[in-house]
Design an enzyme around this catalytic site. Sequence first.
Site: not given
Length: 222
Positions: A13, A88, A127, A169, A180
């Site tokens: 995004k 949201r 990642r 992370r 999420r």
Amino acid sequence: MNIVIMGPPGVGKGTQSHWIVEDRKIVHISTGDILRGAIRRGTELGKKVQVVMNAGDLVGDDLMMELIRDRLSQDDVVDGWLLDGFPRTAFQAAEFAKLLKELDQGIDKILVIRAPADEIVRRLAGRITCRVCNEVMNLTGLGNVTPTYCPFCGNSKDEERAKAALYQRADDTEETIRHRLEVFRKKTLPAAWTLEEHFPLAEIDGLGTVDEVAHRIADVLE
Ligand SMILES: [Zn+2]
């Protein structure tokens, strides 16, 4: 042109928003920027935000709506905006539709970028970040082998220091990513469908390269 962009974490995004605002010469508005901006300007709203944040609470719907109203009333957004990170929930979406009517504004396109959960997990769980230059890279693109030094800043060509410089992370573990994604599916997608009752929506396939996804978005913004 006014655009709302939605999508689960890791779908690209941010990257897509970046070229859209450049290309359309519109203002990128994220909820984080709105909150920081209100605090920085020291307005009455900013003071309210500061109180909420100092208490460690989340900004409630009423205050968020006032902040959005305030932001969309400023001079710099008259040529258009791209809103990222709001609404949201379905409730916020319904309130937002009313607010836009009051402000005599609309949404030209709601962009919902989607990708299968497994693909997102693969992207995000792979990642790694460089502590030195903060560049984020993906292990799948590197053959699933942690490099011995950061390919971006070249830092730590010796192996021991490289291990310290490149890290994953804590919120990029599979469990937190799946959580999420579930929040996105249960809360944010209903917000998109609620907005769609008032404004045109396009679902964008988020699979493929950044350029491929960008072309799909450019097609629906024509
Ligand atoms: Zn680096």
